[in-house]
Design an enzyme around this catalytic site. Structure first.
Site, mmCIF file in Angstrom:
data_model
loop_
_atom_site.group_PDB
_atom_site.id
_atom_site.type_symbol
_atom_site.label_atom_id
_atom_site.label_comp_id
_atom_site.label_asym_id
_atom_site.label_seq_id
_atom_site.Cartn_x
_atom_site.Cartn_y
_atom_site.Cartn_z
ATOM 1 N N CYS A 97 -20.291 -34.224 5.228
ATOM 2 C CA CYS A 97 -19.250 -34.844 4.395
ATOM 3 C C CYS A 97 -17.869 -34.330 4.810
ATOM 4 O O CYS A 97 -17.723 -33.207 5.278
ATOM 5 C CB CYS A 97 -19.508 -34.520 2.923
ATOM 6 S SG CYS A 97 -18.338 -35.346 1.801
ATOM 7 N N ARG A 147 -14.305 -28.454 1.394
ATOM 8 C CA ARG A 147 -15.012 -27.199 1.077
ATOM 9 C C ARG A 147 -16.270 -27.012 1.912
ATOM 10 O O ARG A 147 -16.856 -25.925 1.945
ATOM 11 C CB ARG A 147 -15.400 -27.186 -0.412
ATOM 12 C CG ARG A 147 -14.206 -27.318 -1.330
ATOM 13 C CD ARG A 147 -14.656 -27.680 -2.740
ATOM 14 N NE ARG A 147 -15.306 -28.994 -2.776
ATOM 15 C CZ ARG A 147 -15.834 -29.530 -3.878
ATOM 16 N NH1 ARG A 147 -15.808 -28.867 -5.010
ATOM 17 N NH2 ARG A 147 -16.393 -30.729 -3.840
ATOM 18 N N ASP A 182 -15.608 -33.533 2.851
ATOM 19 C CA ASP A 182 -15.141 -32.598 1.816
ATOM 20 C C ASP A 182 -14.594 -31.314 2.447
ATOM 21 O O ASP A 182 -15.282 -30.680 3.256
ATOM 22 C CB ASP A 182 -16.319 -32.275 0.885
ATOM 23 C CG ASP A 182 -15.876 -31.557 -0.374
ATOM 24 O OD1 ASP A 182 -15.247 -30.484 -0.252
ATOM 25 O OD2 ASP A 182 -16.157 -32.064 -1.472
ATOM 26 N N CYS A 202 -20.782 -33.732 -4.671
ATOM 27 C CA CYS A 202 -20.080 -34.574 -3.695
ATOM 28 C C CYS A 202 -19.324 -35.677 -4.441
ATOM 29 O O CYS A 202 -19.919 -36.445 -5.213
ATOM 30 C CB CYS A 202 -21.099 -35.190 -2.736
ATOM 31 S SG CYS A 202 -20.351 -36.253 -1.482
ATOM 32 N N HIS A 213 -23.967 -32.316 0.182
ATOM 33 C CA HIS A 213 -23.620 -31.159 -0.651
ATOM 34 C C HIS A 213 -23.597 -31.557 -2.113
ATOM 35 O O HIS A 213 -23.224 -32.680 -2.452
ATOM 36 C CB HIS A 213 -22.266 -30.568 -0.225
ATOM 37 C CG HIS A 213 -21.098 -31.467 -0.486
ATOM 38 N ND1 HIS A 213 -20.245 -31.283 -1.548
ATOM 39 C CD2 HIS A 213 -20.664 -32.573 0.152
ATOM 40 C CE1 HIS A 213 -19.323 -32.242 -1.529
ATOM 41 N NE2 HIS A 213 -19.551 -33.035 -0.520
HETATM 42 CO CO CO Z 1 -18.909 -34.955 -0.311
#
Ligand code: CO
Length: 208
Positions: A41, A45, A43, A100, A97
């Site tokens: 992803c 993090r 993302d 998400c 994750h």
């Molecule tokens: Co995500």
């Protein structure tokens, strides 16, 4: 964020690498031979190399919202084709994750513009597993389970490609479904039985 700071960081990083090995960049410039393709992803993090403890040169990376493998996405299809067909990676990882945002958005009834067609792929995952998901009464557990099932279905999408089917037949390639748990920092192997899934779907998706 002061963008200049990034260039300072970069200079420090170069010094550190050269301090440990004066030939570090000479070696990197000779070419890449990664063993793993990681699809994760976007993302901020959920890093790729850092959470796996890997260095430059060790992993070929593709990231998008909610780690999707869509057959109409020329980007992910090119990445898979190049990584498997040319770089000859032995492992393909789809890593989702918990928490998400993409998966969360797909669980809501909301018009999200250009994200609608992208997130609809996750709604399709929900529909495929509707019976199991609707039996989960706790919303957080349902959300986490959809993250896991989305990883599983994206692994299946990886196997639907001709280049991966060919690699399955010709050499040892493994597809892994993982989840990164943001709360603990731990990687969880979903141990998806892809051989079994493969047997179930190949009747329909066999290409090669
Ligand atoms: Co995500």
């Amino acid at each position: 964020m002061d963008i200049k700071k990034i260039f300072e960081n970069n200079r420090k990083w170069v010094d550190d690498k050269l301090g440990a090995n004066p030939d570090y960049f000479k070696k990197l410039s000779e070419g890449q031979n990664p063993d793993i393709l990681y699809i994760g992803c976007s993302d901020s993090r959920v890093t790729a190399e850092e959470l796996m403890g890997l260095s430059p040169g060790e992993v070929f990376v593709h990231r998008n919202i909610a780690n999707m493998v869509s057959n109409l996405d020329l980007s992910v299809m090119s990445v898979i084709n190049y990584a498997v067909g040319n770089l000859k990676v032995d492992h393909i990882v789809v890593c989702g994750h918990y928490y998400c945002g993409g998966v969360k958005a797909a669980m809501q009834s909301e018009d999200l513009g250009i994200l609608n067609p992208w997130l609809r792929n996750i709604r399709d995952v929900y529909r495929l597993h509707k019976t199991e998901l609707n039996d989960i009464t706790d919303e957080e557990q349902k959300y986490k389970r959809l993250v896991e099932l989305n990883v599983q279905e994206q692994c299946v999408n990886v196997i639907k490609t001709a280049v991966v089917q060919k690699a399955y037949r010709d050499r040892n390639i493994t597809v892994h479904g993982w989840v990164f748990d943001i709360h603990s920092g731990k990687l969880i192997d979903l141990n998806i039985d892809l051989d079994k899934i493969l047997k179930d779907i190949m009747e329909i998706y066999h290409l090669d």
